[in-house]
Design a protein around this motif. Structure first.
Motif, short mmCIF file in Angstrom:
data_model
loop_
_atom_site.label_atom_id
_atom_site.label_comp_id
_atom_site.label_asym_id
_atom_site.label_seq_id
_atom_site.Cartn_x
_atom_site.Cartn_y
_atom_site.Cartn_z
N SER A 159 0.85 -1.20 0.00
CA SER A 159 0.00 0.00 0.00
C SER A 159 0.88 1.24 0.00
CB SER A 159 -0.93 0.00 1.22
OG SER A 159 -0.18 -0.02 2.40
N ALA A 160 0.26 2.37 -0.29
CA ALA A 160 1.01 3.62 -0.34
C ALA A 160 0.08 4.78 -0.03
CB ALA A 160 1.63 3.82 -1.72
N VAL A 161 0.68 5.87 0.41
CA VAL A 161 -0.02 7.14 0.61
C VAL A 161 0.77 8.20 -0.12
CG1 VAL A 161 -0.77 8.85 2.30
CG2 VAL A 161 -0.88 6.43 2.88
N TYR A 162 0.11 8.96 -0.96
CA TYR A 162 0.75 10.05 -1.69
C TYR A 162 0.12 11.37 -1.26
CZ TYR A 162 2.39 6.33 -4.79
OH TYR A 162 2.96 5.19 -5.29
N ALA A 163 0.94 12.40 -1.17
CA ALA A 163 0.45 13.72 -0.78
C ALA A 163 0.77 14.73 -1.89
CB ALA A 163 1.11 14.16 0.52
N PHE A 164 -0.19 15.60 -2.16
CA PHE A 164 -0.06 16.63 -3.18
C PHE A 164 -0.48 17.96 -2.56
CE2 PHE A 164 -1.28 12.66 -5.17
CZ PHE A 164 -0.32 12.50 -6.16
N SER A 165 0.32 18.98 -2.73
CA SER A 165 -0.06 20.33 -2.29
C SER A 165 -0.85 20.99 -3.39
CB SER A 165 1.17 21.17 -1.99
OG SER A 165 1.89 20.62 -0.93
N ALA A 166 -1.90 21.71 -3.02
CA ALA A 166 -2.68 22.45 -4.01
C ALA A 166 -1.99 23.80 -4.25
CB ALA A 166 -4.10 22.66 -3.52
#
Length: 127
Positions: free
Chosen positions: A97-104
């Motif tokens: 599994s993975a978690v990805y983060a993106f800044s707006a």
């Protein structure tokens, strides 16, 4: 003749006053509410490759081309918005599994730009 001219002027006045609402700029809701819905996404590095992305109110999302999570994933993926960032999580078909983060970077009524760790940008346009 004067009566007809007055009616014509009144009709033009009413019609032009109705257009004022269309000229008002849209004030987007908070990022967490604005992102809910259907979007067309593309990477800045590959603008012609389009992906259909849907963020549901229940925290699930779907994508057709893997722009956010890749193509080798399980069908259930989740999202959460924290302030002006998007975190997505899911499982790959190999049970990792993975978690990805993106800044707006931007949040407007019909478009959102997400930062991909300073390497690329994801452009989302509301469908």
């Amino acid at each position: 003749m004067i009566k007809r001219t007055l009616i014509f002027c009144l009709a033009i006045f009413i019609a032009s006053s109705c257009d004022k609402d269309k000229d008002k700029p849209c004030a987007p809701p908070a990022f967490a509410k604005n992102i809910i819905g259907n979007w067309t996404g593309s990477l800045e590095s590959s603008p012609k490759e389009l992906d259909e992305v849907t963020f549901l109110e229940d925290g699930k999302f779907k994508e057709t081309g893997g722009i956010l999570f890749g193509k080798q994933n399980e069908p259930v993926m989740t999202w959460i918005a924290e302030k002006d960032s998007l975190k997505i999580s899911g499982k790959f078909k190999n049970n990792t599994s993975a978690v990805y983060a993106f800044s707006a970077l931007t949040n407007t009524c019909d478009s959102i730009v997400l930062d991909v760790e300073g390497i690329d940008k994801i452009f989302l346009k509301r469908k």
